[in-house]
Design a protein around this motif. Structure first.
Motif, PDB file in Angstrom:
ATOM      1  N   LYS A 274      86.680  -2.491   0.269  1.00 50.44           N
ATOM      2  CA  LYS A 274      87.712  -1.510   0.676  1.00 50.44           C
ATOM      3  C   LYS A 274      88.871  -1.488  -0.330  1.00 50.44           C
ATOM      4  O   LYS A 274      89.314  -0.412  -0.750  1.00 50.44           O
ATOM      5  CB  LYS A 274      88.214  -1.908   2.076  1.00 50.44           C
ATOM      6  N   ASP A 275      89.350  -2.674  -0.718  1.00 51.23           N
ATOM      7  CA  ASP A 275      90.492  -2.742  -1.646  1.00 51.23           C
ATOM      8  C   ASP A 275      90.130  -2.194  -3.025  1.00 51.23           C
ATOM      9  O   ASP A 275      90.948  -1.532  -3.675  1.00 51.23           O
ATOM     10  CB  ASP A 275      90.999  -4.189  -1.770  1.00 51.23           C
ATOM     11  N   THR A 276      88.893  -2.456  -3.469  1.00 51.82           N
ATOM     12  CA  THR A 276      88.430  -1.930  -4.767  1.00 51.82           C
ATOM     13  C   THR A 276      88.474  -0.401  -4.743  1.00 51.82           C
ATOM     14  O   THR A 276      88.995   0.240  -5.670  1.00 51.82           O
ATOM     15  CB  THR A 276      86.991  -2.421  -5.052  1.00 51.82           C
ATOM     16  N   TYR A 277      87.964   0.170  -3.668  1.00 47.68           N
ATOM     17  CA  TYR A 277      87.929   1.637  -3.520  1.00 47.68           C
ATOM     18  C   TYR A 277      89.342   2.218  -3.439  1.00 47.68           C
ATOM     19  O   TYR A 277      89.674   3.188  -4.134  1.00 47.68           O
ATOM     20  CB  TYR A 277      87.128   1.966  -2.263  1.00 47.68           C
ATOM     21  N   ARG A 278      90.181   1.617  -2.608  1.00 48.83           N
ATOM     22  CA  ARG A 278      91.549   2.143  -2.433  1.00 48.83           C
ATOM     23  C   ARG A 278      92.351   2.035  -3.727  1.00 48.83           C
ATOM     24  O   ARG A 278      93.093   2.950  -4.094  1.00 48.83           O
ATOM     25  CB  ARG A 278      92.265   1.393  -1.309  1.00 48.83           C
ATOM     26  N   ASN A 279      92.227   0.890  -4.407  1.00 55.68           N
ATOM     27  CA  ASN A 279      92.962   0.697  -5.667  1.00 55.68           C
ATOM     28  C   ASN A 279      92.498   1.694  -6.724  1.00 55.68           C
ATOM     29  O   ASN A 279      93.302   2.240  -7.477  1.00 55.68           O
ATOM     30  CB  ASN A 279      92.781  -0.734  -6.182  1.00 55.68           C
ATOM     31  N   TRP A 280      91.194   1.938  -6.776  1.00 56.64           N
ATOM     32  CA  TRP A 280      90.640   2.913  -7.723  1.00 56.64           C
ATOM     33  C   TRP A 280      91.189   4.309  -7.437  1.00 56.64           C
ATOM     34  O   TRP A 280      91.594   5.021  -8.356  1.00 56.64           O
ATOM     35  CB  TRP A 280      89.112   2.887  -7.616  1.00 56.64           C
ATOM     36  N   ARG A 281      91.250   4.670  -6.169  1.00 63.20           N
ATOM     37  CA  ARG A 281      91.751   6.003  -5.796  1.00 63.20           C
ATOM     38  C   ARG A 281      93.221   6.166  -6.181  1.00 63.20           C
ATOM     39  O   ARG A 281      93.650   7.225  -6.625  1.00 63.20           O
ATOM     40  CB  ARG A 281      91.614   6.230  -4.280  1.00 63.20           C
ATOM     41  N   LYS A 282      93.988   5.086  -5.986  1.00 60.40           N
ATOM     42  CA  LYS A 282      95.427   5.155  -6.289  1.00 60.40           C
ATOM     43  C   LYS A 282      95.708   4.984  -7.780  1.00 60.40           C
ATOM     44  O   LYS A 282      96.813   5.255  -8.248  1.00 60.40           O
ATOM     45  CB  LYS A 282      96.184   4.062  -5.505  1.00 60.40           C
ATOM     46  N   GLY A 283      94.708   4.463  -8.515  1.00 61.44           N
ATOM     47  CA  GLY A 283      94.923   4.195  -9.942  1.00 61.44           C
ATOM     48  C   GLY A 283      95.795   2.982 -10.166  1.00 61.44           C
ATOM     49  O   GLY A 283      96.504   2.885 -11.169  1.00 61.44           O
ATOM     50  N   GLU A 284      95.753   2.025  -9.239  1.00 63.18           N
ATOM     51  CA  GLU A 284      96.572   0.807  -9.345  1.00 63.18           C
ATOM     52  C   GLU A 284      95.695  -0.429  -9.188  1.00 63.18           C
ATOM     53  O   GLU A 284      94.834  -0.480  -8.298  1.00 63.18           O
ATOM     54  CB  GLU A 284      97.628   0.774  -8.217  1.00 63.18           C
ATOM     55  N   ASN A 285      95.916  -1.432 -10.031  1.00 66.60           N
ATOM     56  CA  ASN A 285      95.230  -2.738  -9.917  1.00 66.60           C
ATOM     57  C   ASN A 285      93.712  -2.620  -9.865  1.00 66.60           C
ATOM     58  O   ASN A 285      93.038  -3.438  -9.244  1.00 66.60           O
ATOM     59  CB  ASN A 285      95.699  -3.506  -8.661  1.00 66.60           C
ATOM     60  N   TYR A 286      93.174  -1.587 -10.503  1.00 63.96           N
ATOM     61  CA  TYR A 286      91.712  -1.471 -10.543  1.00 63.96           C
ATOM     62  C   TYR A 286      91.210  -1.752 -11.939  1.00 63.96           C
ATOM     63  O   TYR A 286      91.785  -1.279 -12.922  1.00 63.96           O
ATOM     64  CB  TYR A 286      91.226  -0.072 -10.125  1.00 63.96           C
ATOM     65  N   GLN A 287      90.129  -2.521 -12.027  1.00 66.08           N
ATOM     66  CA  GLN A 287      89.419  -2.629 -13.299  1.00 66.08           C
ATOM     67  C   GLN A 287      87.932  -2.835 -13.023  1.00 66.08           C
ATOM     68  O   GLN A 287      87.556  -3.403 -11.999  1.00 66.08           O
ATOM     69  CB  GLN A 287      89.979  -3.754 -14.166  1.00 66.08           C
ATOM     70  N   ASN A 288      87.107  -2.319 -13.924  1.00 64.74           N
ATOM     71  CA  ASN A 288      85.661  -2.495 -13.765  1.00 64.74           C
ATOM     72  C   ASN A 288      85.328  -3.984 -13.759  1.00 64.74           C
ATOM     73  O   ASN A 288      85.926  -4.758 -14.519  1.00 64.74           O
ATOM     74  CB  ASN A 288      84.910  -1.815 -14.914  1.00 64.74           C
ATOM     75  N   GLU A 289      84.383  -4.351 -12.912  1.00 66.25           N
ATOM     76  CA  GLU A 289      83.961  -5.753 -12.839  1.00 66.25           C
ATOM     77  C   GLU A 289      82.449  -5.793 -13.010  1.00 66.25           C
ATOM     78  O   GLU A 289      81.708  -5.250 -12.194  1.00 66.25           O
ATOM     79  CB  GLU A 289      84.359  -6.357 -11.482  1.00 66.25           C
ATOM     80  N   LYS A 290      81.997  -6.413 -14.082  1.00 62.00           N
ATOM     81  CA  LYS A 290      80.581  -6.444 -14.409  1.00 62.00           C
ATOM     82  C   LYS A 290      79.789  -7.030 -13.227  1.00 62.00           C
ATOM     83  O   LYS A 290      80.136  -8.080 -12.685  1.00 62.00           O
ATOM     84  CB  LYS A 290      80.354  -7.282 -15.662  1.00 62.00           C
TER      85      LYS A 290
END
Length: 502
Positions: free
Chosen positions: A414-430
């Motif tokens: 959930k946090d990965t998705y929300r952060n990606w949508r907001k453009g905050e604290n998201y980075q790709n994780e292999k």
């Protein structure tokens, strides 16, 4: 010293109720138990208001209108739990309960044709039925510091899950595992507006939406639920499930034709859509619906309704709406009968927002690997991009055959998705998540399997030099070879003693 029983209140109650099942099939017994839990719940709600009215000088506690005004079911004397409890040991208890269900339906039109009237059946042992009533009667005494009404909502929900487990494949027709529903709801956040489920089962998506609103200090009146179910038995379970949660189920309807052939909400445009439709459904009616206006992205094949369900939902999605649906993994890569073309059109139309690959063994009714699709009409922050999440290695085995997602698993996704949508604290994780561009997806011919995009996680270096590892491994291998030779000699020796030679 006696072993401490750490099982929850609901678990203990279910075990006790299940002991009384005797020779009745779980599919039949669920109606017996859940009907009683429901009757006890509405009696609790009724009594709460009854005593309040009784204490008021100008109020009449037997006035049905007083209860309607407070959105509480009116329970006639014949159906009140005290009356049921007093009759529990009589041989006529089955008939008493059927009559109770009948009068409750008569007094509350929204429960018409909903309550089970199965208690007078010959195969239902009346002594066990009396014991079951006693068990439910004593429930509130054992639940410490908890509102009895809330408790019965929890009990009903837990029992639905346990009966689904007991029924196995058939159970999955009315129940979606709680962790999956919670994940979907937490990701689309249905705070306010119209919530729709075109394959609503026992109402789990609506119950979880209500919980989400309540937990975030919103008002349940801010959401309106719309649903459709083609199995009448399942629909009855959902009507009781929603009533226990005080969710207005006026727009949750049943018809035998189902959502494709007889859409009960043709003009609905929903803000949130949540669904777990039947996987890979065959013979769903495309021959009659060939030119239907819902197939904007391509006519789905008769042999598989996955993209029919998806386009039916999209048709009902409002301009700013978001939807989440469970589908089999085949929907991510199939190119048969035009499915690849439909998927390509959905991607090129910039409707697909996120794909989550789920672990195996989460469902009661199928071992088919599944995924979650999230589609949104307005992808302002991530146009021409899709977030891929590979959760296939997440979760834990809760019993021999079923996996479940832990709260921390749900939180991470959930946090990965929300952060990606907001453009905050998201980075790709292999190995876990990747935000892929339309160009990357085109290179993969619009196949949306997350594993293709997230890659394989890097192996953790344990710090031991390669030469040391090989030395240790070859030493172990030499010891095992020597041991094998020793054992072979011993076998030969023992065989020669009884006259056999190798």
């Amino acid at each position: 010293m006696a072993k401490k029983d750490n099982s929850s209140f609901e678990q203990k109650l279910f075990k006790a109720a299940d002991k009384l099942r005797k020779n009745i099939d779980a599919a039949e017994y669920k109606h017996v138990v859940l009907g009683l839990v429901f009757l006890k719940y509405i009696s609790e709600s009724f009594n709460e208001l009854y005593y309040k009215l009784e204490a008021e000088e100008w109020s009449d506690p037997e006035d049905r209108d007083e209860y309607i005004a407070e959105n509480v079911f009116f329970v006639p004397k014949l159906a009140r739990w005290e009356h049921i409890r007093d009759q529990a040991k009589l041989s006529t208890i089955g008939q008493t309960l059927d009559e109770a269900m009948e009068v409750v339906e008569k007094e509350n039109k929204e429960l018409k044709n909903v309550l089970p009237q199965v208690y007078g059946k010959a195969n239902l042992d009346k002594t066990s039925l009396g014991e079951l009533i006693d068990l439910i009667s004593n429930t509130e005494l054992k639940a410490e510091n908890e509102n009895s009404k809330d408790l019965f909502g929890r009990v009903y929900e837990y029992f639905l899950g346990e009966f689904a487990n007991a029924e196995g494949k058939k159970g999955g027709q009315f129940y979606t595992p709680k962790a999956i529903v919670k994940l979907m709801v937490e990701m689309i956040e249905p705070y306010k507006g119209r919530v729709y489920d075109p394959a609503s089962g026992s109402g789990g998506m609506f119950v979880m939406s209500e919980k989400f609103v309540t937990e975030h200090r919103g008002s349940i009146k801010d959401i309106t639920v719309y649903g459709q179910e083609s199995n009448q038995t399942t629909w009855k379970l959902s009507k009781m499930n929603l009533a226990i949660r005080n969710i207005n189920s006026k727009f949750v309807v049943w018809n035998t034709e189902g959502s494709f052939l007889k859409d009960a909400h043709p003009d609905l445009k929903a803000d949130y859509i949540l669904a777990n439709p039947p996987f890979n459904q065959k013979e769903w009616g495309v021959d009659i619906l060939q030119e239907d206006g819902r197939w904007k992205y391509g006519t789905p094949p008769n042999g598989n309704a996955n993209f029919a369900w998806m386009q039916h939902m999209l048709y009902h999605l409002s301009p700013k709406g978001v939807m989440a649906t469970v589908l089999s993994n085949g929907s991510l890569s199939s190119n048969t009968s035009g499915e690849g073309e439909i998927r390509k059109n959905l991607v090129e139309g910039d409707l697909v927002e996120c794909i989550v690959a789920l672990p195996k063994q989460l469902f009661y009714n199928t071992g088919i690997p599944a995924c979650l699709w999230f589609l949104r009409r307005e992808k302002n922050s991530h146009s021409k991009e899709i977030l891929f999440i590979d959760a296939t290695e997440m979760g834990f085995m809760k019993d021999r055959v079923h996996r479940d997602l832990a709260p921390e698993d749900i939180a991470k996704i959930k946090d990965t998705y929300r952060n990606w949508r907001k453009g905050e604290n998201y980075q790709n994780e292999k190995g876990f998540c990747k935000s892929a561009t339309l160009q990357e997806i085109q290179k993969h011919s619009h196949v949306l399997t997350p594993g293709r995009y997230v890659g394989i996680p890097d192996e953790e270096d344990d710090g031991i030099p390669f030469a040391d590892k090989m030395a240790a491994l070859t030493t172990t291998l030499k010891q095992q070879i020597d041991k094998e030779a020793e054992l072979n000699q011993e076998i030969e020796k023992q065989l020669s003693k009884i006259g056999f030679a190798l």
